[in-house]
Each structure stands twice: as structure tokens, then as C-alpha cells.
Enzyme design. Structure first.
Site, PDB file in Angstrom:
ATOM      1  CE1 TYR A  53       0.361   1.683   4.343  1.00 28.85           C
ATOM      2  CE2 TYR A  53       0.804  -0.666   4.485  1.00 28.85           C
ATOM      3  CZ  TYR A  53       0.875   0.605   5.029  1.00 28.85           C
ATOM      4  OH  TYR A  53       1.465   0.799   6.258  1.00 28.85           O
ATOM      5  CB  CYS A  54       1.303   4.111  -1.803  1.00 24.63           C
ATOM      6  SG  CYS A  54       0.001   4.240  -3.029  1.00 24.63           S
ATOM      7  NE  ARG A  55      -0.348  10.806   1.712  1.00 22.72           N
ATOM      8  CZ  ARG A  55      -0.165  11.921   2.386  1.00 22.72           C
ATOM      9  NH1 ARG A  55      -0.856  12.986   2.089  1.00 22.72           N
ATOM     10  NH2 ARG A  55       0.720  11.980   3.343  1.00 22.72           N
ATOM     11  N   GLY A  61      -2.966   4.441  -3.548  1.00 24.90           N
ATOM     12  CA  GLY A  61      -3.094   3.219  -4.342  1.00 24.90           C
ATOM     13  C   GLY A  61      -2.336   3.210  -5.655  1.00 24.90           C
ATOM     14  CG  PHE A  84      -2.213   4.790   5.524  1.00 26.88           C
ATOM     15  CD1 PHE A  84      -2.102   3.635   6.271  1.00 26.88           C
ATOM     16  CD2 PHE A  84      -2.230   6.005   6.196  1.00 26.88           C
ATOM     17  CE1 PHE A  84      -2.010   3.675   7.650  1.00 26.88           C
ATOM     18  CE2 PHE A  84      -2.136   6.065   7.577  1.00 26.88           C
ATOM     19  CZ  PHE A  84      -2.033   4.887   8.307  1.00 26.88           C
TER      20      PHE A  84
END
Length: 106
Positions: free
Chosen positions: A65-67, A69, A94
Site C-alpha cells: 500500500y501507499c497513500r 493506491g 492508506f
């Protein structure tokens, strides 16, 4: 790569005993919190990211995951090119995560 909703992510990780969670956000973003148990490898530090991914076990399942997607989707594609075939991307990242969070232990 498979995109997962929050609920699908929680269900799959709860039923999976062979997984690693990878957070590909920046240090600044990680300071806001992290999914418990996640390993942090900033995709904007490409050499460090590639070195870490090359050391990963191809038999594991990777939840990334990142901020929002997008970077994690890119990370999953890179990981798959390196032979890490079981990758899952957290849709919405996130920013949309509604599960547990913690601070990264450095």
C-alpha cells in the site's frame, strides 16, 4: 496483482499465514501512521526499494500500500517483474484505510 478493498485486505490477511505487508510511502507519510506489521520501503528511493525486493521470498504473499493506491500498484508491477507473483494492492491506499494503525518502530 490483485486490487483489494479494505474489507478484502482484512479478510485475506486474517486467513493468510504466509504474508508480508509493504508500505511504499515516504518517511513523512509513514510518520502519520502505518498498518501494524508493515515493512517500509519508500518507492521514491528506487535503489533501496529494488535491493529490498530482490531479497524477498517469492513464495510469500505481498500486501502493498501507499497513500492512495497508485504507487503501490506500480510497486506490485515491479515486484511481479522480479518474480514476486503474489501481490495485492490496497485500493485507495492508506488514505482510505479504516483498520488498525500504529507508529513505525525504527
Amino acid at each position: 496483482m490483485t486490487d483489494l478493498s479494505n474489507q478484502e485486505w482484512k479478510e485475506k490477511t486474517a486467513a493468510d499465514s504466509n504474508y508480508i505487508i509493504i508500505d511504499v510511502r515516504t518517511d513523512e507519510e509513514v510518520s502519520e501512521g502505518i498498518i501494524p506489521g508493515a515493512l517500509h520501503y519508500d518507492i521514491f528511493k528506487p535503489q533501496e526499494f529494488m535491493n529490498a525486493m530482490n531479497d524477498m521470498d517469492a513464495e510469500k504473499n505481498y500486501y502493498v500500500y501507499c497513500r492512495a493506491g497508485s504507487r503501490s500498484s506500480q510497486a506490485c508491477q515491479v515486484m511481479e517483474s522480479l518474480g514476486l507473483k503474489n501481490t495485492y494492492n490496497l485500493s485507495g491506499g492508506f488514505s482510505n484505510w479504516d483498520g488498525d494503525t500504529s507508529n513505525l518502530d525504527k
